[in-house]
Design a protein around this motif. Structure first.
Motif, PDB file in Angstrom:
ATOM      1  N   GLY A   1     -30.450  -0.880  80.920  1.00  0.00           N
ATOM      2  CA  GLY A   1     -29.278  -1.592  81.419  1.00  0.00           C
ATOM      3  C   GLY A   1     -28.973  -2.872  80.675  1.00  0.00           C
ATOM      4  N   SER A   2     -29.855  -3.288  79.782  1.00  0.00           N
ATOM      5  CA  SER A   2     -29.617  -4.510  79.007  1.00  0.00           C
ATOM      6  C   SER A   2     -28.647  -4.227  77.855  1.00  0.00           C
ATOM      7  N   GLN A   3     -28.171  -5.293  77.238  1.00  0.00           N
ATOM      8  CA  GLN A   3     -27.278  -5.168  76.088  1.00  0.00           C
ATOM      9  C   GLN A   3     -28.102  -5.058  74.816  1.00  0.00           C
ATOM     10  N   GLY A   4     -27.663  -4.166  73.928  1.00  0.00           N
ATOM     11  CA  GLY A   4     -28.374  -3.966  72.679  1.00  0.00           C
ATOM     12  C   GLY A   4     -27.776  -4.778  71.547  1.00  0.00           C
ATOM     13  N   LYS A   5     -28.316  -4.581  70.362  1.00  0.00           N
ATOM     14  CA  LYS A   5     -27.853  -5.307  69.183  1.00  0.00           C
ATOM     15  C   LYS A   5     -26.775  -4.534  68.419  1.00  0.00           C
ATOM     16  N   THR A   6     -26.796  -3.198  68.486  1.00  0.00           N
ATOM     17  CA  THR A   6     -25.805  -2.393  67.773  1.00  0.00           C
ATOM     18  C   THR A   6     -24.550  -2.229  68.623  1.00  0.00           C
TER      19      THR A   6
ATOM     20  N   SER B   1     -21.134   3.316  80.289  1.00  0.00           N
ATOM     21  CA  SER B   1     -20.812   2.053  79.639  1.00  0.00           C
ATOM     22  C   SER B   1     -21.512   2.014  78.290  1.00  0.00           C
ATOM     23  N   GLU B   2     -21.636   0.831  77.728  1.00  0.00           N
ATOM     24  CA  GLU B   2     -22.421   0.626  76.512  1.00  0.00           C
ATOM     25  C   GLU B   2     -23.577  -0.286  76.873  1.00  0.00           C
TER      26      GLU B   2
ATOM     27  N   ASP C   1     -31.106   8.570  79.321  1.00  0.00           N
ATOM     28  CA  ASP C   1     -31.576   8.408  77.950  1.00  0.00           C
ATOM     29  C   ASP C   1     -31.042   9.537  77.075  1.00  0.00           C
ATOM     30  N   GLY C   2     -29.720   9.624  76.992  1.00  0.00           N
ATOM     31  CA  GLY C   2     -29.103  10.642  76.148  1.00  0.00           C
ATOM     32  C   GLY C   2     -29.073  10.217  74.691  1.00  0.00           C
ATOM     33  N   ARG C   3     -28.597  11.111  73.846  1.00  0.00           N
ATOM     34  CA  ARG C   3     -28.508  10.812  72.424  1.00  0.00           C
ATOM     35  C   ARG C   3     -27.537   9.667  72.172  1.00  0.00           C
ATOM     36  N   LEU C   4     -26.368   9.693  72.828  1.00  0.00           N
ATOM     37  CA  LEU C   4     -25.356   8.652  72.639  1.00  0.00           C
ATOM     38  C   LEU C   4     -25.239   7.712  73.839  1.00  0.00           C
ATOM     39  N   ILE C   5     -25.408   8.246  75.012  1.00  0.00           N
ATOM     40  CA  ILE C   5     -25.205   7.468  76.245  1.00  0.00           C
ATOM     41  C   ILE C   5     -26.555   7.065  76.805  1.00  0.00           C
ATOM     42  N   LYS C   6     -26.653   5.800  77.161  1.00  0.00           N
ATOM     43  CA  LYS C   6     -27.897   5.249  77.709  1.00  0.00           C
ATOM     44  C   LYS C   6     -27.570   4.423  78.953  1.00  0.00           C
ATOM     45  N   GLY C   7     -28.563   4.240  79.800  1.00  0.00           N
ATOM     46  CA  GLY C   7     -28.410   3.365  80.958  1.00  0.00           C
ATOM     47  C   GLY C   7     -27.687   4.018  82.115  1.00  0.00           C
ATOM     48  N   HIS C   8     -26.868   3.244  82.830  1.00  0.00           N
ATOM     49  CA  HIS C   8     -26.128   3.744  83.994  1.00  0.00           C
ATOM     50  C   HIS C   8     -25.166   4.837  83.544  1.00  0.00           C
ATOM     51  N   ALA C   9     -25.333   6.025  84.101  1.00  0.00           N
ATOM     52  CA  ALA C   9     -24.485   7.148  83.708  1.00  0.00           C
ATOM     53  C   ALA C   9     -24.338   8.132  84.861  1.00  0.00           C
ATOM     54  N   ILE C  10     -23.147   8.690  84.965  1.00  0.00           N
ATOM     55  CA  ILE C  10     -22.854   9.761  85.914  1.00  0.00           C
ATOM     56  C   ILE C  10     -22.364  10.937  85.075  1.00  0.00           C
ATOM     57  N   TRP C  11     -23.128  12.019  85.091  1.00  0.00           N
ATOM     58  CA  TRP C  11     -22.809  13.194  84.284  1.00  0.00           C
ATOM     59  C   TRP C  11     -21.945  14.118  85.123  1.00  0.00           C
TER      60      TRP C  11
ATOM     61  N   ARG D   1     -23.824  -2.426  72.787  1.00  0.00           N
ATOM     62  CA  ARG D   1     -23.413  -3.799  73.118  1.00  0.00           C
ATOM     63  C   ARG D   1     -21.927  -3.812  73.479  1.00  0.00           C
ATOM     64  N   TRP D   2     -21.606  -4.380  74.619  1.00  0.00           N
ATOM     65  CA  TRP D   2     -20.206  -4.486  75.064  1.00  0.00           C
ATOM     66  C   TRP D   2     -19.580  -5.704  74.390  1.00  0.00           C
ATOM     67  N   ASP D   3     -18.509  -5.452  73.616  1.00  0.00           N
ATOM     68  CA  ASP D   3     -17.861  -6.529  72.862  1.00  0.00           C
ATOM     69  C   ASP D   3     -16.496  -6.928  73.415  1.00  0.00           C
ATOM     70  N   GLY D   4     -15.958  -6.187  74.371  1.00  0.00           N
ATOM     71  CA  GLY D   4     -14.656  -6.556  74.922  1.00  0.00           C
ATOM     72  C   GLY D   4     -13.739  -5.363  75.101  1.00  0.00           C
ATOM     73  N   ASP D   5     -12.422  -5.637  75.086  1.00  0.00           N
ATOM     74  CA  ASP D   5     -11.417  -4.625  75.403  1.00  0.00           C
ATOM     75  C   ASP D   5     -11.523  -3.341  74.581  1.00  0.00           C
ATOM     76  N   SER D   6     -11.874  -3.441  73.314  1.00  0.00           N
ATOM     77  CA  SER D   6     -11.952  -2.239  72.473  1.00  0.00           C
ATOM     78  C   SER D   6     -13.052  -1.289  72.946  1.00  0.00           C
TER      79      SER D   6
END
Length: 184
Positions: A135-140, A129-130, A99-109, A144-149
């Motif tokens: 671990g769920s996908q968000g709205k922002t 990841s995003e 539960d970081g400021r920018l990174i959430k969910g599955h993370a390896i620091w 939210r994972w949108d693809g290659d970018s």
């Protein structure tokens, strides 16, 4: 047979027996090292969003995941936009609900590390990841994972949400590494 010859042969036999007895106690650590789990991030100089993160167990490739690092700049000293510097990064923390400021969910620091030119220290580096904390996908876009970018990052190793979840399950099963090796 002379007494001296008997002593020499007896000493050689004792040494051989001692070696045979001690050898098994030396072998397990070597086998344990060979059976270690290793993570290798292999940077793709032609396309930073098409790099790969490999999982090895005992030197055998167990999984490969597409990964990205950076915003397209190969300069590993460019904090916040360059890709991750080569080296062996110690894993500081692994967390499914980070539960970081920018990174959430599955993370390896990962530990802090100096860049190749030693002009900057790369800090707050992760494999992530995003996603939301659960671990769920968000709205922002940031959640939210949108693809290659979305393989683009500020320098961290970034996987898609499905792949990072698979990697966590695999590492839970085969054993977690202590380091991430970064190469190009």
């Amino acid at each position: 047979m002379s007494r001296n010859k008997q002593l020499v042969l007896g000493s050689l036999a004792a040494a051989a027996l001692m070696t045979a007895v001690l050898l098994p106690s030396v072998t397990p650590p070597a086998q344990a090292a060979a059976a270690a789990t290793t993570l290798v991030f292999d940077k793709n100089p032609q396309n930073h969003t098409r790099s790969k993160l490999d999982v090895y167990k005992g030197g055998v490739l167990r999984a490969t995941f597409r990964a990205g690092s950076g915003l397209g700049e190969a300069d590993d000293c460019a904090v916040g936009r360059g890709w991750m510097p080569n080296g062996n990064w110690r894993i500081e923390l692994k967390d499914r609900h980070y539960d970081g400021r920018l990174i959430k969910g599955h993370a390896i620091w990962l530990e802090n590390m100096r860049c190749s030119a030693k002009t900057a220290t790369r800090t707050e580096m992760f494999i992530h990841s995003e996603m939301n904390r659960d671990g769920s996908q968000g709205k922002t876009e940031a959640r939210r994972w949108d693809g290659d970018s979305d393989y683009r990052s500020n320098g961290c190793v970034k996987l898609n949400p499905t792949d990072i979840a698979k990697m966590f399950r695999l590492l839970d099963r085969i054993g977690w590494p202590t380091h991430l090796r970064v190469v190009d």
